[in-house]
Each structure stands twice: as C-alpha cells, then as structure tokens.
Design a protein around this motif. Structure first.
Motif, PDB file in Angstrom:
ATOM      1  N   MET A   1      -9.938  42.380 -50.501  1.00 55.30           N
ATOM      2  CA  MET A   1     -10.346  42.465 -49.091  1.00 55.30           C
ATOM      3  C   MET A   1     -10.883  41.115 -48.621  1.00 55.30           C
ATOM      4  SD  MET A   1      -9.881  45.373 -47.656  1.00 55.30           S
ATOM      5  CE  MET A   1     -11.046  45.475 -46.285  1.00 55.30           C
ATOM      6  N   ILE A   2     -10.746  40.894 -47.324  1.00 60.03           N
ATOM      7  CA  ILE A   2     -11.352  39.684 -46.763  1.00 60.03           C
ATOM      8  C   ILE A   2     -12.700  40.093 -46.174  1.00 60.03           C
ATOM      9  CG2 ILE A   2     -11.027  37.720 -45.246  1.00 60.03           C
ATOM     10  CD1 ILE A   2      -8.143  38.497 -44.942  1.00 60.03           C
ATOM     11  N   GLU A   3     -13.699  39.281 -46.493  1.00 57.92           N
ATOM     12  CA  GLU A   3     -15.006  39.558 -45.909  1.00 57.92           C
ATOM     13  C   GLU A   3     -15.311  38.465 -44.880  1.00 57.92           C
ATOM     14  OE1 GLU A   3     -19.386  39.714 -47.583  1.00 57.92           O
ATOM     15  OE2 GLU A   3     -17.950  40.765 -48.892  1.00 57.92           O
ATOM     16  N   PHE A   4     -15.655  38.911 -43.688  1.00 58.10           N
ATOM     17  CA  PHE A   4     -15.941  37.957 -42.618  1.00 58.10           C
ATOM     18  C   PHE A   4     -17.426  37.965 -42.273  1.00 58.10           C
ATOM     19  CE2 PHE A   4     -11.562  39.439 -41.542  1.00 58.10           C
ATOM     20  CZ  PHE A   4     -10.907  38.227 -41.546  1.00 58.10           C
ATOM     21  N   ARG A   5     -17.867  36.844 -41.723  1.00 49.96           N
ATOM     22  CA  ARG A   5     -19.170  36.794 -41.083  1.00 49.96           C
ATOM     23  C   ARG A   5     -18.900  36.150 -39.723  1.00 49.96           C
ATOM     24  NH1 ARG A   5     -24.099  33.064 -42.854  1.00 49.96           N
ATOM     25  NH2 ARG A   5     -22.353  31.629 -42.768  1.00 49.96           N
ATOM     26  N   TRP A   6     -19.490  36.675 -38.684  1.00 49.58           N
ATOM     27  CA  TRP A   6     -19.117  36.173 -37.368  1.00 49.58           C
ATOM     28  C   TRP A   6     -20.301  36.206 -36.408  1.00 49.58           C
ATOM     29  CZ3 TRP A   6     -17.944  40.862 -39.405  1.00 49.58           C
ATOM     30  CH2 TRP A   6     -18.415  41.978 -38.717  1.00 49.58           C
ATOM     31  N   GLY A   7     -20.106  35.513 -35.315  1.00 47.61           N
ATOM     32  CA  GLY A   7     -21.107  35.519 -34.256  1.00 47.61           C
ATOM     33  C   GLY A   7     -20.432  35.088 -32.968  1.00 47.61           C
ATOM     34  N   SER A   8     -20.959  35.538 -31.824  1.00 45.14           N
ATOM     35  CA  SER A   8     -20.292  35.221 -30.575  1.00 45.14           C
ATOM     36  C   SER A   8     -21.297  35.004 -29.465  1.00 45.14           C
ATOM     37  CB  SER A   8     -19.341  36.352 -30.190  1.00 45.14           C
ATOM     38  OG  SER A   8     -20.083  37.526 -29.924  1.00 45.14           O
ATOM     39  N   ALA A   9     -20.829  34.385 -28.396  1.00 40.04           N
ATOM     40  CA  ALA A   9     -21.652  34.204 -27.207  1.00 40.04           C
ATOM     41  C   ALA A   9     -20.733  34.059 -26.012  1.00 40.04           C
ATOM     42  CB  ALA A   9     -22.526  32.958 -27.354  1.00 40.04           C
ATOM     43  N   THR A  10     -21.212  34.486 -24.844  1.00 40.66           N
ATOM     44  CA  THR A  10     -20.438  34.317 -23.614  1.00 40.66           C
ATOM     45  C   THR A  10     -21.406  34.103 -22.466  1.00 40.66           C
ATOM     46  OG1 THR A  10     -18.715  35.275 -22.188  1.00 40.66           O
ATOM     47  CG2 THR A  10     -20.289  36.813 -23.162  1.00 40.66           C
ATOM     48  N   ASP A  11     -20.913  33.372 -21.440  1.00 42.64           N
ATOM     49  CA  ASP A  11     -21.778  33.101 -20.291  1.00 42.64           C
ATOM     50  C   ASP A  11     -20.907  32.976 -19.048  1.00 42.64           C
ATOM     51  OD1 ASP A  11     -24.871  31.869 -19.980  1.00 42.64           O
ATOM     52  OD2 ASP A  11     -23.494  31.354 -18.363  1.00 42.64           O
ATOM     53  N   VAL A  12     -21.439  33.440 -17.920  1.00 43.89           N
ATOM     54  CA  VAL A  12     -20.691  33.386 -16.666  1.00 43.89           C
ATOM     55  C   VAL A  12     -20.490  31.943 -16.196  1.00 43.89           C
ATOM     56  CG1 VAL A  12     -22.756  33.663 -15.233  1.00 43.89           C
ATOM     57  CG2 VAL A  12     -20.540  34.417 -14.347  1.00 43.89           C
ATOM     58  N   GLY A  13     -21.351  31.017 -16.647  1.00 45.97           N
ATOM     59  CA  GLY A  13     -21.263  29.630 -16.191  1.00 45.97           C
ATOM     60  C   GLY A  13     -22.047  29.425 -14.914  1.00 45.97           C
ATOM     61  N   LYS A  14     -21.881  28.254 -14.305  1.00 46.71           N
ATOM     62  CA  LYS A  14     -22.712  27.913 -13.141  1.00 46.71           C
ATOM     63  C   LYS A  14     -22.022  28.151 -11.801  1.00 46.71           C
ATOM     64  CE  LYS A  14     -25.580  24.306 -15.174  1.00 46.71           C
ATOM     65  NZ  LYS A  14     -25.678  22.846 -15.356  1.00 46.71           N
ATOM     66  N   VAL A  15     -20.741  28.429 -11.816  1.00 44.71           N
ATOM     67  CA  VAL A  15     -19.988  28.444 -10.561  1.00 44.71           C
ATOM     68  C   VAL A  15     -19.434  29.831 -10.226  1.00 44.71           C
ATOM     69  CG1 VAL A  15     -17.976  27.484  -9.375  1.00 44.71           C
ATOM     70  CG2 VAL A  15     -19.380  26.011 -10.839  1.00 44.71           C
ATOM     71  N   ARG A  16     -18.878  30.501 -11.209  1.00 43.91           N
ATOM     72  CA  ARG A  16     -18.216  31.776 -10.970  1.00 43.91           C
ATOM     73  C   ARG A  16     -19.230  32.887 -10.682  1.00 43.91           C
ATOM     74  NH1 ARG A  16     -12.849  31.253 -13.099  1.00 43.91           N
ATOM     75  NH2 ARG A  16     -12.320  29.133 -12.496  1.00 43.91           N
ATOM     76  N   ALA A  17     -18.780  33.855  -9.866  1.00 45.54           N
ATOM     77  CA  ALA A  17     -19.663  34.967  -9.509  1.00 45.54           C
ATOM     78  C   ALA A  17     -19.734  36.009 -10.616  1.00 45.54           C
ATOM     79  CB  ALA A  17     -19.168  35.608  -8.220  1.00 45.54           C
ATOM     80  N   SER A  18     -18.657  36.117 -11.410  1.00 44.79           N
ATOM     81  CA  SER A  18     -18.662  37.145 -12.449  1.00 44.79           C
ATOM     82  C   SER A  18     -18.033  36.588 -13.725  1.00 44.79           C
ATOM     83  CB  SER A  18     -17.871  38.369 -11.977  1.00 44.79           C
ATOM     84  OG  SER A  18     -16.520  38.005 -11.771  1.00 44.79           O
ATOM     85  N   ASN A  19     -18.336  37.253 -14.814  1.00 40.87           N
ATOM     86  CA  ASN A  19     -17.757  36.837 -16.086  1.00 40.87           C
ATOM     87  C   ASN A  19     -16.527  37.698 -16.384  1.00 40.87           C
ATOM     88  OD1 ASN A  19     -17.147  35.922 -18.614  1.00 40.87           O
ATOM     89  ND2 ASN A  19     -19.251  36.019 -19.396  1.00 40.87           N
ATOM     90  N   GLN A  20     -15.349  37.080 -16.307  1.00 43.43           N
ATOM     91  CA  GLN A  20     -14.098  37.817 -16.535  1.00 43.43           C
ATOM     92  C   GLN A  20     -13.613  37.677 -17.976  1.00 43.43           C
ATOM     93  OE1 GLN A  20     -11.456  36.370 -13.342  1.00 43.43           O
ATOM     94  NE2 GLN A  20     -12.300  37.972 -12.062  1.00 43.43           N
ATOM     95  N   ASP A  21     -14.383  36.971 -18.793  1.00 43.74           N
ATOM     96  CA  ASP A  21     -14.044  36.860 -20.214  1.00 43.74           C
ATOM     97  C   ASP A  21     -14.511  38.116 -20.950  1.00 43.74           C
ATOM     98  OD1 ASP A  21     -13.193  34.304 -19.703  1.00 43.74           O
ATOM     99  OD2 ASP A  21     -14.732  33.293 -20.904  1.00 43.74           O
ATOM    100  N   GLN A  22     -13.813  38.444 -22.015  1.00 39.95           N
ATOM    101  CA  GLN A  22     -14.253  39.541 -22.880  1.00 39.95           C
ATOM    102  C   GLN A  22     -14.093  39.121 -24.334  1.00 39.95           C
ATOM    103  OE1 GLN A  22     -15.287  42.723 -22.196  1.00 39.95           O
ATOM    104  NE2 GLN A  22     -15.019  42.703 -19.966  1.00 39.95           N
TER     105      GLN A  22
END
Ligand code: MN
Length: 397
Positions: A1-22
């Motif tokens: 098996m592959i064992e992963f370790r992960w972490g993530s972050a997301t931000d709307v930024g300074k200009v856009r009204a909404s965060n369309q990233d997922q």
C-alpha cells in the motif's frame, strides 16, 4: 500500500468575490479543481467535480481514472442543462490517486485545464502536467517564449475544461511511487503570483505538508492575490510493491488525450508469460510472437481488411465534410474538418478571417475556442462576418 501524508490550504485572494476553487483530500484521491463561470457557476462546477471524484473508491488503471473524470464531466454538463443560469460553467481538474495495478502500487495523475501537478525535485520544481491553455499552445509552437507566456494577457484562457462537452479530453500519467517524494497540486492562483523557485523554496524548507500549503497560499495572496489560490501538498510516506527499477522521472507511462499520442517512454520490464499484470499486456509484445497463420485466418483477415477499408473511406468523408470557425495561433480562421479532428485527420485551414483573437467580442471567445461547426463554407463565412461585425461594434463604443 502507499501511505500518504498531506495538507492543503485555499484562499479567495484579494480581488475575487468568491472562491471557486475546490480541494479534495480523500486518501488515496487528491484533487484540485478551479471553477469558472458566472452566477455561481464556477463554484458549482468545481464542487460537482470534486464530489464525483470523492465517490471513486478504488482505481486500478488510468482508464478507470479517466472514466471517473468523464463521469464528473457528465454530471456538470447535466447540471448545466437543468439550471440554465449555470450554462457555460466549467472547471479545471488535476488529480493524484494511489492505485493498485495488479500487484504493484502506482500513482495515477489526470489533468484537464490549467491547474498543475509538480513533483518537488532536489534542485527544482518539476512540472508534470501540461497546461491546456492558448498561451501554452503558442509556446509549444514557438510563437511565444516561456517568459512572455507568464505575463500574456490571455494566459487564463483554457482550451479544455470539464462541463463544456459531453466528452472531455483527459491527459493521464502513471508514476512509480517513491517514499520521500513530495507532490503539489495547485490552481493557477499560485503560480501566477509566485515563481517556481519561490514555490520550490517553501516546499523544500517546510517539512509539514499542511504548513507548507498554508505558507504558499499566504505567499501568493501577499504578492497580489488576483485569483483564488489553492494548494495541496501530498507526501509519499511509504510505498511497497513498486518496481525494482524506478525511472528518475518516476514516469511509467503517459497518455496525452490527442490522437496517436500514447507514449511509452521506456520498454516494459520483461515478465513471465503467466504474469496477469495488465500493464505488461502491450501491443508491441504480442506482435513479437510469430503469427499462427491458417487459411481460415487468411480469409478472416481479408474480410476484416475489406470492412476496414469501407469504414476508413466513410471516416475520411466524415472528417472532411464540414467546416468550423476556430483559432489558428492568434487568428480567427475557417477550418475544413472537425474541431478535434477525426482519428488522424486533423482539420486544415480553409481560409483566414482577418480578425485576431484579441479583437473578438469576449462573448464569442469560448465558442470560437471550441470551434463553431457548419455544414458548408458559406455558412461558416457568414458566421465569421458576424464575428467581425461584433468585434467592430465593440471598438466603436
Ligand atoms: Mn484560477
């Protein structure tokens, strides 16, 4: 098996009204999707994509990975049909998944659009995925340098996305997992703001994947934050059952979703005849065996050839029977053929339209990028004239 370790972050930024990233972190499936389209369309498209990918329980071939992406694409297309205000929504998608291929552990990567997957090399950041963008096509053709592409005003125009057509072209890779390898999936909001050296520096310095993701997102927001920013850092902690010989670039195979481009970079390892491992069942191995010819086989082959010849001539007729208005470099042109080509029949330029892409009415741009099809040349010409008129009207305002 592959064992992963992960972490993530997301931000709307300074200009856009909404965060369309997922982001999706559903071990062993990791996805970044960057949605586009007004009236919340972008958010819906990327959310549907990620939800569909989350439903996938196990992946054992890249074809299964492609099918998962196709399913996500169909869901978005269907949703847009149900809710007309979401029409035209789409999303990029880059996915990394741990796969069990036969008895081997592999990593599968799929990409559509301009989100990216990199591997963190000792000396530099190694970009694995190829952007499906207008500027990338221009760079590949030698019309634009890498440096010019970084600041090109049309660098955000993607040429492929989920949600546009019933079928989507998906590029895939199969990689050897190696303990200690670090991968990063991100939306364009990251690499539009930070240089690859800056990104590489953070990923080499910050050991914890979550902290590294946060540091990168904060860095991108601080240096402008003109777009949503999403980062997913995935470390391979352990990987059993991998090949004895691991290629330096980790690449076992690449499948680019354009005709005739299934590349295999290295010859497959020699295996016994009863190895059931699907990866080793390759066309080039089977044709090495001398054919067992009998007269029945001869008659059968002749019959097949006749059928193929008939099919081929109708394919040629189909491939060449229509016209479409599309883009050649930065010019609008009329092509003969089908936008994505048919088999190895690529469309050819029938006649140029004296109009550059940058002059187009922005509303027309997505259609022209996809290619607008017509049965005959006169209709294509009429459409091209209408495009030119709309472009002129814009100038007058
Ligand atoms: Mn973006």
């Amino acid at each position: 098996m592959i064992e992963f370790r992960w972490g993530s972050a997301t931000d709307v930024g300074k200009v856009r009204a909404s965060n369309q990233d997922q982001l999706l972190t559903a071990d062993p499936m990791f996805v970044v999707a960057d949605g586009m389209g007004g009236h919340n369309g972008g958010e819906v498209a990327s959310a549907v994509a990620v939800d569909e990918m989350a439903k996938v329980e196990t992946v054992s071939t890249v074809d299964e990975l492609i099918e998962a992406v196709q399913q996500a694409n169909r869901e978005i297309v269907d949703r847009a049909k149900l809710e007309p205000e979401l029409r035209g929504m789409g999303t990029t998608l880059v996915a990394l998944v741990g796969m069990t291929v036969g008895e081997r552990q592999r990593l599968g990567v799929a990409n559509v659009g301009d989100s990216r997957l990199y591997r963190v090399g000792d000396e530099e950041l190694l970009q694995l995925t190829e952007d499906h963008t207008l500027v990338e096509a221009l760079v590949r053709d030698g019309r634009l340098t890498r440096e010019e592409a970084l600041t090109h005003p049309q660098r955000n125009i993607v040429t492929r996305a989920l949600g546009i057509d019933e079928k989507v072209l998906v590029d895939t890779w199969e990689l050897a997992p190696v303990a200690g390898d670090r991968y990063i999936l991100c939306s364009d909001g990251l690499f539009d703001e930070l240089s690859t050296d800056e990104i590489h520096g953070v990923l080499r310095e910050v050991e914890d994947p979550g902290e590294a993701a946060v540091a990168l997102v904060e860095g991108a927001v601080e240096s402008g934050g003109r777009d949503n920013v999403s980062v997913l850092v995935v470390d391979v902690v352990e990987a059993d059952g991998v090949d004895d010989e691991i290629p330096d670039d980790r690449i076992i195979s690449i499948h680019k979703a354009v005709p005739d481009s299934v590349l295999r970079l290295d010859p497959p390892p020699e295996t016994g005849p009863d190895d059931p491992h699907p990866d080793e069942i390759l066309v080039d191995r089977t044709i090495q065996k001398p054919p067992f010819v009998t007269w029945r086989l001869g008659v059968f082959v002749a019959a097949v050839l006749i059928v193929l010849a008939v099919l081929l001539s109708s394919v040629v007729a189909y491939a060449r029977s229509s016209y479409f208005v599309g883009i050649d470099e930065d010019q609008v042109v009329i092509y003969r053929g089908r936008p994505d080509g048919v088999l190895w029949f690529d469309p050819t330029v029938e006649e140029p339209v004296v109009l550059s892409v940058s002059e187009l009415d922005p509303e027309d741009l997505p259609d022209v990028i996809d290619g607008v099809e017509f049965d005959d040349l006169d209709d294509a010409r009429a459409y091209a004239e209408a495009l030119a008129e709309r472009a002129l009207t814009d100038d007058d305002q």
